[in-house]
Write a protein that holds these residues in place. Structure first.
Motif, PDB file in Angstrom:
ATOM      1  N   ALA A 241      48.080  21.461 -28.070  1.00  0.00           N
ATOM      2  CA  ALA A 241      49.081  20.826 -28.946  1.00  0.00           C
ATOM      3  C   ALA A 241      49.829  21.893 -29.732  1.00  0.00           C
ATOM      4  O   ALA A 241      51.049  21.820 -29.915  1.00  0.00           O
ATOM      5  N   SER A 242      49.112  22.901 -30.191  1.00  0.00           N
ATOM      6  CA  SER A 242      49.750  23.973 -30.951  1.00  0.00           C
ATOM      7  C   SER A 242      50.762  24.720 -30.062  1.00  0.00           C
ATOM      8  O   SER A 242      51.873  25.027 -30.486  1.00  0.00           O
ATOM      9  N   ARG A 243      50.384  24.958 -28.808  1.00  0.00           N
ATOM     10  CA  ARG A 243      51.299  25.676 -27.889  1.00  0.00           C
ATOM     11  C   ARG A 243      52.495  24.817 -27.495  1.00  0.00           C
ATOM     12  O   ARG A 243      53.638  25.233 -27.599  1.00  0.00           O
ATOM     13  N   TYR A 244      52.215  23.582 -27.078  1.00  0.00           N
ATOM     14  CA  TYR A 244      53.302  22.733 -26.567  1.00  0.00           C
ATOM     15  C   TYR A 244      54.222  22.212 -27.677  1.00  0.00           C
ATOM     16  O   TYR A 244      55.383  21.896 -27.415  1.00  0.00           O
ATOM     17  N   SER A 245      53.725  22.156 -28.921  1.00  0.00           N
ATOM     18  CA  SER A 245      54.597  21.663 -29.991  1.00  0.00           C
ATOM     19  C   SER A 245      55.708  22.669 -30.304  1.00  0.00           C
ATOM     20  O   SER A 245      56.646  22.356 -31.023  1.00  0.00           O
ATOM     21  N   ALA A 246      55.598  23.892 -29.750  1.00  0.00           N
ATOM     22  CA  ALA A 246      56.669  24.884 -29.928  1.00  0.00           C
ATOM     23  C   ALA A 246      57.764  24.728 -28.871  1.00  0.00           C
ATOM     24  O   ALA A 246      58.777  25.435 -28.911  1.00  0.00           O
TER      25      ALA A 246
ATOM     26  N   HIS B  39      55.744  30.548 -37.464  1.00  0.00           N
ATOM     27  CA  HIS B  39      56.655  31.558 -36.918  1.00  0.00           C
ATOM     28  C   HIS B  39      57.352  31.127 -35.637  1.00  0.00           C
ATOM     29  O   HIS B  39      58.105  31.903 -35.060  1.00  0.00           O
ATOM     30  N   ARG B  40      57.119  29.900 -35.195  1.00  0.00           N
ATOM     31  CA  ARG B  40      57.797  29.483 -33.966  1.00  0.00           C
ATOM     32  C   ARG B  40      59.293  29.313 -34.249  1.00  0.00           C
ATOM     33  O   ARG B  40      59.694  29.082 -35.393  1.00  0.00           O
ATOM     34  N   GLU B  41      60.069  29.429 -33.182  1.00  0.00           N
ATOM     35  CA  GLU B  41      61.525  29.400 -33.357  1.00  0.00           C
ATOM     36  C   GLU B  41      62.037  28.030 -33.771  1.00  0.00           C
ATOM     37  O   GLU B  41      62.966  27.895 -34.541  1.00  0.00           O
TER      38      GLU B  41
ATOM     39  N   ILE C  98      41.800  13.237 -28.235  1.00  0.00           N
ATOM     40  CA  ILE C  98      42.791  14.252 -28.635  1.00  0.00           C
ATOM     41  C   ILE C  98      42.316  15.203 -29.730  1.00  0.00           C
ATOM     42  O   ILE C  98      43.089  16.026 -30.207  1.00  0.00           O
ATOM     43  N   ARG C  99      41.047  15.120 -30.128  1.00  0.00           N
ATOM     44  CA  ARG C  99      40.580  15.966 -31.242  1.00  0.00           C
ATOM     45  C   ARG C  99      39.718  17.129 -30.763  1.00  0.00           C
ATOM     46  O   ARG C  99      39.077  17.787 -31.574  1.00  0.00           O
ATOM     47  N   THR C 100      39.682  17.382 -29.455  1.00  0.00           N
ATOM     48  CA  THR C 100      38.859  18.495 -28.952  1.00  0.00           C
ATOM     49  C   THR C 100      39.583  19.820 -29.210  1.00  0.00           C
ATOM     50  O   THR C 100      40.801  19.848 -29.449  1.00  0.00           O
TER      51      THR C 100
ATOM     52  N   GLY D  29      51.037  14.505 -35.860  1.00  0.00           N
ATOM     53  CA  GLY D  29      50.179  15.456 -35.140  1.00  0.00           C
ATOM     54  C   GLY D  29      49.527  14.771 -33.941  1.00  0.00           C
ATOM     55  O   GLY D  29      49.406  15.358 -32.863  1.00  0.00           O
ATOM     56  N   ALA D  30      49.126  13.503 -34.121  1.00  0.00           N
ATOM     57  CA  ALA D  30      48.479  12.759 -33.029  1.00  0.00           C
ATOM     58  C   ALA D  30      49.445  12.577 -31.860  1.00  0.00           C
ATOM     59  O   ALA D  30      49.032  12.548 -30.698  1.00  0.00           O
ATOM     60  N   MET D  31      50.753  12.489 -32.158  1.00  0.00           N
ATOM     61  CA  MET D  31      51.737  12.329 -31.076  1.00  0.00           C
ATOM     62  C   MET D  31      51.836  13.627 -30.258  1.00  0.00           C
ATOM     63  O   MET D  31      51.908  13.600 -29.030  1.00  0.00           O
ATOM     64  N   TYR D  32      51.844  14.778 -30.973  1.00  0.00           N
ATOM     65  CA  TYR D  32      51.856  16.060 -30.254  1.00  0.00           C
ATOM     66  C   TYR D  32      50.575  16.241 -29.455  1.00  0.00           C
ATOM     67  O   TYR D  32      50.579  16.745 -28.324  1.00  0.00           O
ATOM     68  N   ARG D  33      49.462  15.838 -30.046  1.00  0.00           N
ATOM     69  CA  ARG D  33      48.181  15.934 -29.340  1.00  0.00           C
ATOM     70  C   ARG D  33      48.195  15.046 -28.090  1.00  0.00           C
ATOM     71  O   ARG D  33      47.660  15.420 -27.039  1.00  0.00           O
ATOM     72  N   ALA D  34      48.801  13.872 -28.210  1.00  0.00           N
ATOM     73  CA  ALA D  34      48.834  12.938 -27.077  1.00  0.00           C
ATOM     74  C   ALA D  34      49.634  13.537 -25.918  1.00  0.00           C
ATOM     75  O   ALA D  34      49.223  13.461 -24.750  1.00  0.00           O
TER      76      ALA D  34
ATOM     77  N   GLU E 169      45.256  31.818 -37.485  1.00  0.00           N
ATOM     78  CA  GLU E 169      46.033  32.026 -36.262  1.00  0.00           C
ATOM     79  C   GLU E 169      46.997  30.850 -36.040  1.00  0.00           C
ATOM     80  O   GLU E 169      48.173  31.039 -35.708  1.00  0.00           O
ATOM     81  N   ARG E 170      46.484  29.641 -36.252  1.00  0.00           N
ATOM     82  CA  ARG E 170      47.308  28.453 -36.030  1.00  0.00           C
ATOM     83  C   ARG E 170      48.432  28.396 -37.088  1.00  0.00           C
ATOM     84  O   ARG E 170      49.568  28.046 -36.772  1.00  0.00           O
ATOM     85  N   ASP E 171      48.120  28.760 -38.350  1.00  0.00           N
ATOM     86  CA  ASP E 171      49.149  28.811 -39.401  1.00  0.00           C
ATOM     87  C   ASP E 171      50.277  29.733 -38.969  1.00  0.00           C
ATOM     88  O   ASP E 171      51.451  29.431 -39.125  1.00  0.00           O
TER      89      ASP E 171
ATOM     90  N   ASP F  44      53.122  12.192 -41.858  1.00  0.00           N
ATOM     91  CA  ASP F  44      52.667  13.571 -42.043  1.00  0.00           C
ATOM     92  C   ASP F  44      52.878  14.402 -40.788  1.00  0.00           C
ATOM     93  O   ASP F  44      52.914  13.879 -39.677  1.00  0.00           O
ATOM     94  N   GLY F  45      53.133  15.706 -41.006  1.00  0.00           N
ATOM     95  CA  GLY F  45      53.401  16.594 -39.880  1.00  0.00           C
ATOM     96  C   GLY F  45      53.661  18.004 -40.362  1.00  0.00           C
ATOM     97  O   GLY F  45      53.019  18.496 -41.300  1.00  0.00           O
ATOM     98  N   ARG F  46      54.593  18.690 -39.683  1.00  0.00           N
ATOM     99  CA  ARG F  46      54.941  20.068 -40.050  1.00  0.00           C
ATOM    100  C   ARG F  46      56.425  20.180 -40.411  1.00  0.00           C
ATOM    101  O   ARG F  46      56.818  21.083 -41.140  1.00  0.00           O
ATOM    102  N   ASP F  47      57.224  19.275 -39.843  1.00  0.00           N
ATOM    103  CA  ASP F  47      58.685  19.393 -39.970  1.00  0.00           C
ATOM    104  C   ASP F  47      59.290  18.067 -40.426  1.00  0.00           C
ATOM    105  O   ASP F  47      60.446  17.783 -40.140  1.00  0.00           O
ATOM    106  N   ILE F  48      58.516  17.234 -41.097  1.00  0.00           N
ATOM    107  CA  ILE F  48      59.008  15.897 -41.422  1.00  0.00           C
ATOM    108  C   ILE F  48      60.078  15.971 -42.522  1.00  0.00           C
ATOM    109  O   ILE F  48      61.161  15.407 -42.373  1.00  0.00           O
ATOM    110  N   GLY F  49      59.795  16.697 -43.600  1.00  0.00           N
ATOM    111  CA  GLY F  49      60.776  16.813 -44.684  1.00  0.00           C
ATOM    112  C   GLY F  49      61.946  17.721 -44.335  1.00  0.00           C
ATOM    113  O   GLY F  49      63.038  17.591 -44.884  1.00  0.00           O
TER     114      GLY F  49
HETATM  115  O1   DC Z   1      48.175  17.934 -37.641  1.00  0.00           O
HETATM  116  P1   DC Z   1      47.548  18.181 -36.307  1.00  0.00           P
HETATM  117  O2   DC Z   1      46.546  19.305 -36.344  1.00  0.00           O
HETATM  118  O3   DC Z   1      46.968  16.947 -35.673  1.00  0.00           O
HETATM  119  O4   DC Z   1      48.749  18.669 -35.351  1.00  0.00           O
HETATM  120  C1   DC Z   1      48.525  19.047 -34.012  1.00  0.00           C
HETATM  121  C2   DC Z   1      49.498  20.156 -33.610  1.00  0.00           C
HETATM  122  O5   DC Z   1      50.833  19.638 -33.551  1.00  0.00           O
HETATM  123  C3   DC Z   1      49.530  21.349 -34.565  1.00  0.00           C
HETATM  124  O6   DC Z   1      49.398  22.549 -33.811  1.00  0.00           O
HETATM  125  C4   DC Z   1      50.892  21.316 -35.214  1.00  0.00           C
HETATM  126  C5   DC Z   1      51.716  20.438 -34.321  1.00  0.00           C
HETATM  127  N1   DC Z   1      52.607  19.559 -35.073  1.00  0.00           N
HETATM  128  C6   DC Z   1      53.929  19.898 -35.139  1.00  0.00           C
HETATM  129  O7   DC Z   1      54.332  20.926 -34.604  1.00  0.00           O
HETATM  130  N2   DC Z   1      54.806  19.087 -35.810  1.00  0.00           N
HETATM  131  C7   DC Z   1      54.373  17.973 -36.402  1.00  0.00           C
HETATM  132  N3   DC Z   1      55.260  17.193 -37.044  1.00  0.00           N
HETATM  133  C8   DC Z   1      53.001  17.612 -36.364  1.00  0.00           C
HETATM  134  C9   DC Z   1      52.137  18.453 -35.687  1.00  0.00           C
END
Ligand code: DC
Length: 219
Positions: free
Chosen positions: A92-97, A180-182, A83-85, A32-37, A173-175, A121-126
């Protein structure tokens, strides 16, 4: 040993992964920190969304582990303090899509998992980044509980009373956006262990993660 840990925002993933990694002698990798960066780099450059792809392509991103803590550098600057603001969370939520943002980080993440024993840890690691991970854990908790935890954390940090309902609305909203992103939507991998932490303390969750890891190690 490679552990993939996915789940929605505010489920306690990063706290749990950080503590479990320490207990197990592994590296904690916060994607997540990488997407935030990346989001921070785009926002700081003043680029519009339409022109962001070229900026991301050129962006110099470096992930380093210093005293076991992950630091992400953008153009040589350690961006961790910035990156935590709310602004960066939203960006990060928008650009990670965006496919070009995910492509930019995929190889970096895979390379880190080849170099160290990790809990990533992340959203798509597994599901996408490390489909062959030794252990996959999907950590979640219901939105009201996640909002309560986030409000507590913010109150501790800022000393200001938080609006839990507003935080819960933002979490929902963030969930929705993340699931639901492609590209690489947040979802539980078929072979992941589901860990619902709604009624568990952080300590209990850390213990459960360590137990699952030890069980895998000796399987
Ligand atoms: O876990 P986090 O809140 O720091 O993540 C920041 C944003 O990056 C969050 O909107 C989800 C996205 N993200 C992602 O799409 N894939 C990941 N592996 C990690 C985070």
């Amino acid at each position: 040993m490679i552990i993939a840990m996915d789940g929605p925002a505010g489920a306690g993933k990063s706290t749990v992964a950080r503590r479990a990694a320490k207990a197990l002698g592994m590296h904690y990798v916060d994607t997540g920190a990488m997407y935030r960066a990346i989001a921070y780099g785009i926002v700081k450059s003043g680029t519009s969304e339409a022109d962001a792809e070229a900026v991301v392509e050129q962006m110099d991103i470096d992930v380093r582990y210093e005293q076991d803590e992950q630091h992400v550098y953008v153009a040589g600057e350690d961006v961790m303090p910035f990156i935590r603001t709310q602004e960066i969370s939203d960006a990060a939520s928008r650009y990670s899509a965006k496919p070009y943002v995910r492509a930019k980080l995929l190889e970096t993440q895979r390379q880190i998992a080849k170099t160290y024993e990790v809990i990533m840890d992340g959203r798509d690691i597994g599901t996408v980044v490390l489909p062959d991970a030794d252990l996959k854990i999907f950590i979640t908790a219901n939105p009201a509980e996640r909002a309560r935890r986030r409000a507590l954390e913010l109150e501790m940090r800022t000393g200001e009373k938080q609006n839990v309902q507003a935080i819960e609305a933002e979490i929902r909203e963030r969930d929705y956006r993340d699931s639901h992103r492609e590209i690489a939507p947040l979802k539980q991998a078929d072979d992941a262990v589901l860990l619902d932490t709604t009624n568990l303390s952080i300590e209990e969750v850390v213990q459960e993660v360590c137990r699952l890891a030890e069980e895998k190690k000796h399987a």
